[in-house]
Write a protein that holds these residues in place. Sequence first.
Motif, PDB file in Angstrom:
ATOM      1  N   GLN A  98      44.681  58.638  -2.325  1.00 56.90           N
ATOM      2  CA  GLN A  98      45.516  59.500  -3.185  1.00 56.90           C
ATOM      3  C   GLN A  98      46.006  58.731  -4.402  1.00 56.90           C
ATOM      4  N   ARG A  99      46.430  57.481  -4.172  1.00 53.48           N
ATOM      5  CA  ARG A  99      46.934  56.678  -5.298  1.00 53.48           C
ATOM      6  C   ARG A  99      45.824  56.394  -6.302  1.00 53.48           C
ATOM      7  N   ASP A 100      44.650  56.064  -5.810  1.00 49.16           N
ATOM      8  CA  ASP A 100      43.529  55.796  -6.721  1.00 49.16           C
ATOM      9  C   ASP A 100      43.222  57.035  -7.553  1.00 49.16           C
ATOM     10  N   PHE A 101      43.229  58.183  -6.905  1.00 50.04           N
ATOM     11  CA  PHE A 101      42.942  59.431  -7.618  1.00 50.04           C
ATOM     12  C   PHE A 101      43.935  59.629  -8.755  1.00 50.04           C
ATOM     13  N   GLY A 102      45.219  59.480  -8.473  1.00 47.46           N
ATOM     14  CA  GLY A 102      46.244  59.701  -9.487  1.00 47.46           C
ATOM     15  C   GLY A 102      46.163  58.696 -10.624  1.00 47.46           C
ATOM     16  N   ARG A 103      45.904  57.437 -10.255  1.00 44.21           N
ATOM     17  CA  ARG A 103      45.875  56.383 -11.274  1.00 44.21           C
ATOM     18  C   ARG A 103      44.633  56.490 -12.150  1.00 44.21           C
ATOM     19  N   THR A 104      43.531  56.891 -11.567  1.00 45.85           N
ATOM     20  CA  THR A 104      42.281  56.944 -12.314  1.00 45.85           C
ATOM     21  C   THR A 104      42.292  58.061 -13.335  1.00 45.85           C
ATOM     22  N   HIS A 105      42.765  59.237 -12.893  1.00 46.81           N
ATOM     23  CA  HIS A 105      42.619  60.414 -13.754  1.00 46.81           C
ATOM     24  C   HIS A 105      43.883  60.754 -14.522  1.00 46.81           C
ATOM     25  N   GLY A 106      45.038  60.364 -14.008  1.00 44.00           N
ATOM     26  CA  GLY A 106      46.248  61.066 -14.415  1.00 44.00           C
ATOM     27  C   GLY A 106      46.128  62.403 -13.733  1.00 44.00           C
ATOM     28  N   ALA A 107      47.127  62.832 -13.003  1.00 42.76           N
ATOM     29  CA  ALA A 107      46.900  64.006 -12.164  1.00 42.76           C
ATOM     30  C   ALA A 107      48.191  64.694 -11.773  1.00 42.76           C
ATOM     31  N   VAL A 108      48.033  65.946 -11.396  1.00 40.54           N
ATOM     32  CA  VAL A 108      49.073  66.687 -10.703  1.00 40.54           C
ATOM     33  C   VAL A 108      48.651  66.718  -9.238  1.00 40.54           C
ATOM     34  N   LEU A 109      49.511  66.234  -8.338  1.00 45.37           N
ATOM     35  CA  LEU A 109      49.209  66.239  -6.909  1.00 45.37           C
ATOM     36  C   LEU A 109      50.229  67.110  -6.207  1.00 45.37           C
ATOM     37  N   ASP A 110      49.767  67.960  -5.280  1.00 46.48           N
ATOM     38  CA  ASP A 110      50.748  68.715  -4.507  1.00 46.48           C
ATOM     39  C   ASP A 110      50.634  68.374  -3.031  1.00 46.48           C
ATOM     40  N   GLY A 111      51.806  68.390  -2.369  1.00 48.93           N
ATOM     41  CA  GLY A 111      51.843  68.027  -0.950  1.00 48.93           C
ATOM     42  C   GLY A 111      53.251  68.065  -0.395  1.00 48.93           C
ATOM     43  N   ARG A 112      53.587  67.040   0.399  1.00 49.88           N
ATOM     44  CA  ARG A 112      54.914  66.958   1.018  1.00 49.88           C
ATOM     45  C   ARG A 112      55.649  65.678   0.639  1.00 49.88           C
ATOM     46  N   ASP A 113      54.877  64.616   0.371  1.00 49.87           N
ATOM     47  CA  ASP A 113      55.470  63.282   0.191  1.00 49.87           C
ATOM     48  C   ASP A 113      54.996  62.629  -1.103  1.00 49.87           C
ATOM     49  N   ILE A 114      54.563  63.431  -2.062  1.00 53.16           N
ATOM     50  CA  ILE A 114      54.015  62.837  -3.293  1.00 53.16           C
ATOM     51  C   ILE A 114      55.124  62.133  -4.075  1.00 53.16           C
ATOM     52  N   GLY A 115      56.261  62.797  -4.240  1.00 53.77           N
ATOM     53  CA  GLY A 115      57.348  62.206  -5.014  1.00 53.77           C
ATOM     54  C   GLY A 115      58.125  61.139  -4.258  1.00 53.77           C
ATOM     55  N   THR A 116      58.055  61.154  -2.935  1.00 54.42           N
ATOM     56  CA  THR A 116      58.829  60.200  -2.138  1.00 54.42           C
ATOM     57  C   THR A 116      58.033  58.961  -1.759  1.00 54.42           C
ATOM     58  N   VAL A 117      56.738  59.121  -1.450  1.00 55.27           N
ATOM     59  CA  VAL A 117      55.953  58.015  -0.891  1.00 55.27           C
ATOM     60  C   VAL A 117      54.709  57.679  -1.720  1.00 55.27           C
ATOM     61  N   VAL A 118      53.925  58.674  -2.053  1.00 53.81           N
ATOM     62  CA  VAL A 118      52.633  58.395  -2.693  1.00 53.81           C
ATOM     63  C   VAL A 118      52.844  57.905  -4.129  1.00 53.81           C
ATOM     64  N   PHE A 119      53.674  58.629  -4.896  1.00 56.10           N
ATOM     65  CA  PHE A 119      53.986  58.226  -6.266  1.00 56.10           C
ATOM     66  C   PHE A 119      55.498  58.269  -6.507  1.00 56.10           C
ATOM     67  N   PRO A 120      56.233  57.296  -5.927  1.00 54.44           N
ATOM     68  CA  PRO A 120      57.685  57.302  -6.136  1.00 54.44           C
ATOM     69  C   PRO A 120      58.068  57.110  -7.610  1.00 54.44           C
ATOM     70  N   ASP A 121      57.124  56.625  -8.438  1.00 51.85           N
ATOM     71  CA  ASP A 121      57.398  56.449  -9.867  1.00 51.85           C
ATOM     72  C   ASP A 121      56.791  57.556 -10.727  1.00 51.85           C
ATOM     73  N   ALA A 122      56.431  58.677 -10.136  1.00 46.04           N
ATOM     74  CA  ALA A 122      55.838  59.769 -10.911  1.00 46.04           C
ATOM     75  C   ALA A 122      56.731  60.145 -12.089  1.00 46.04           C
TER      76      ALA A 122
END
Length: 203
Positions: A98-122
Amino acid sequence: MVIAVDGPAAAGKGTLARRLAAHLGLAYLDTGLLYRATGRRVLDSAADPADAAAAEAAARGLTPADLARGDLRGPEADRAASAVAAQPAVRAALLDWQRDFGRTHGAVLDGRDIGTVVFPDARVKLFVTASAEERARRRWLEQGGTGDREAVLAALVARDAQDAARAVAPMKPAEDATLIDTTELDADAAFARALAVVEARLR
Ligand code: CDP
Ligand code: CDP
């Protein structure tokens, strides 16, 4: 740029995240699909989605084809996804991807823990909610509007409770997330609200 969109089942996360991504020229990732596909692989192997070893193996063996399967929705897939998602080894297996995906493309991610765990610096974090009754009504309509509506509500409430209560990466708003309650908002109104938040953050 990463935009995190979290919230409970059928709140309108995917609808909103997809539109934000298209509008802003970012990639979109539905992270729920990773857990759904993992759960489906465990069911295929005739193991219990609560079996930690089976669930971890399924997560580590995920392929793009698994994410494109047509049987990732519905009550059984919902329950299996939430069961595998409660397991630390499954979450660990899916995190870097998930992190690679966001960093590579710039992205909108939806889920449960994106803002808390996957990308706390979103750059932007949205927590999308709606009343349980309205969310159940939406899910029931998606399923054809013919089944037992009370059963849809009960399953949705049970899954939210499991997702919020788990020890690892529970569903909860990040401290710096903006709440968007879509109970009274259609998709257009929710998008307008979210875009205003994004533009204010980027200013
Ligand atoms: O579409 P809906 O909101 O009903 O569910 P989903 O986003 O596809 O997620 C299915 C399940 O995967 C959730 O009930 C969670 O248990 C899990 N999930 C998670 O734990 N973390 C994420 N980032 C995304 C989904
Ligand atoms: O991704 P999540 O499970 O949070 O929800 P979704 O798949 O985006 O939306 C669930 C259903 O609610 C879809 O049928 C949407 O068209 C509908 N919806 C709505 O009625 N009002 C909104 N503001 C957003 C979505």
